[in-house]
Structure formats: structure tokens, C-alpha cells
Design a protein around this motif. Structure first.
Motif: not given
Length: 161
Positions: A109-113
Motif C-alpha cells: 500500500i505504501a508503495q502504491q500510494c
């Protein structure tokens, strides 16, 4: 643990998540400080247009056995960041890769956002610290000499009176 399902939490999961939060407080020897309720979790995470936090759960046979709570934060040096507030797995299910699966969900999630970093804290005596080091988390207390500080409760109230 092939039968474990990692998924985004639902509002009705917060009763079981709240019990795990209380179990974590006991594990961290801070039970007296934990005032969390399922109702507060539901209000802050689900009953608002902009939830304050998000949660992944680990489910086994319709029972929540672990969770990861995270939220988007901000670094004035780098921009958008993600903060992993809690990652907890029931003691009878530890060392089976469930915590790593939960951690990887938050990392994705951190990477995607497009977060520039993923932050978390861990007590110095907690064996999870070794896990975090193995997956590449750096202890900035040791390498950058940062301290994690807090003011809350009565002290906060007195400060702003």
C-alpha cells in the motif's frame, strides 16, 4: 498457514481487532494505558468519509488472528509517508509467516500510494525487532539518534489550558 486469509478489515471485524489490541497492550506490559473500544475503532476507521486509519486482518476459520493498522502521514523532508501503528499476531500463531504477510500488505500500500517511506516503532525488547531488521527496516534510534516522543492525557490537557 495456507488457510490464513489476509484481507482488508470490515467494520464488523473491529470487535475481534479490539480484543487483539488489548492482547498487544498486555504483551507490551501497558494494559492500563489501553482505552480502545470497538466502537471507537468503527467510528474512526469506518464511519467517516476520510478514515483516520486502515486495517488489514489475518483470518483463520472466521476468526481474526492478527492485524496491521496503518495510516498516511507526512514527512516535511520527503512528502507522503505511511505509518504502521500496530502489527500483531495472536501468540499461538506466531512464527508462521502471518506477520510478514500483514507487513507486506502495508508495504505494498505504501508503495502504491507513492509513500516515500514506511515508518513504525517497536519496543527494544520485542523479538519482532529482529524480523523488522531482516526485511530491511533500519533502526533510526541507533543509526540517526532520533527519539520518539509523546505527550498525552493529563499532560496534554494541562499544556493547552
Amino acid at each position: 498457514m495456507d488457510n490464513v486469509i489476509i484481507r482488508e478489515a470490515k467494520k464488523e471485524d473491529m470487535y475481534q481487532v479490539c480484543q487483539l489490541i488489548k492482547d498487544l497492550a498486555i504483551f507490551e506490559k501497558s494494559e492500563d494505558q489501553c482505552k480502545m473500544t470497538p466502537e471507537l475503532l468503527m467510528k474512526d476507521g469506518f464511519d467517516t468519509e476520510n478514515p483516520i486509519f486502515k486495517t488489514f486482518v489475518a483470518e483463520l476459520h472466521n476468526r481474526i488472528i492478527g492485524y496491521a493498522i496503518y495510516f498516511i502521514s507526512y514527512s516535511t523532508w520527503l512528502g507522503k509517508s505511511t505509518f504502521l501503528e500496530d502489527l500483531y499476531v495472536d501468540s499461538q500463531y506466531r512464527n508462521q509467516g502471518i506477520g510478514k504477510k500483514l507487513f507486506l500488505c502495508v508495504a505494498k500500500i505504501a508503495q502504491q500510494c507513492q509513500s516515500k517511506r514506511l515508518d513504525l516503532h517497536c519496543l527494544s525488547w520485542n523479538s519482532a525487532l529482529e524480523f523488522y531488521k531482516k526485511v530491511g527496516v533500519r533502526n533510526i534510534t541507533e543509526i540517526e539518534n532520533w527519539n520518539y516522543l509523546r505527550i498525552h492525557g493529563d499532560e496534554l490537557d494541562r499544556l493547552v489550558e
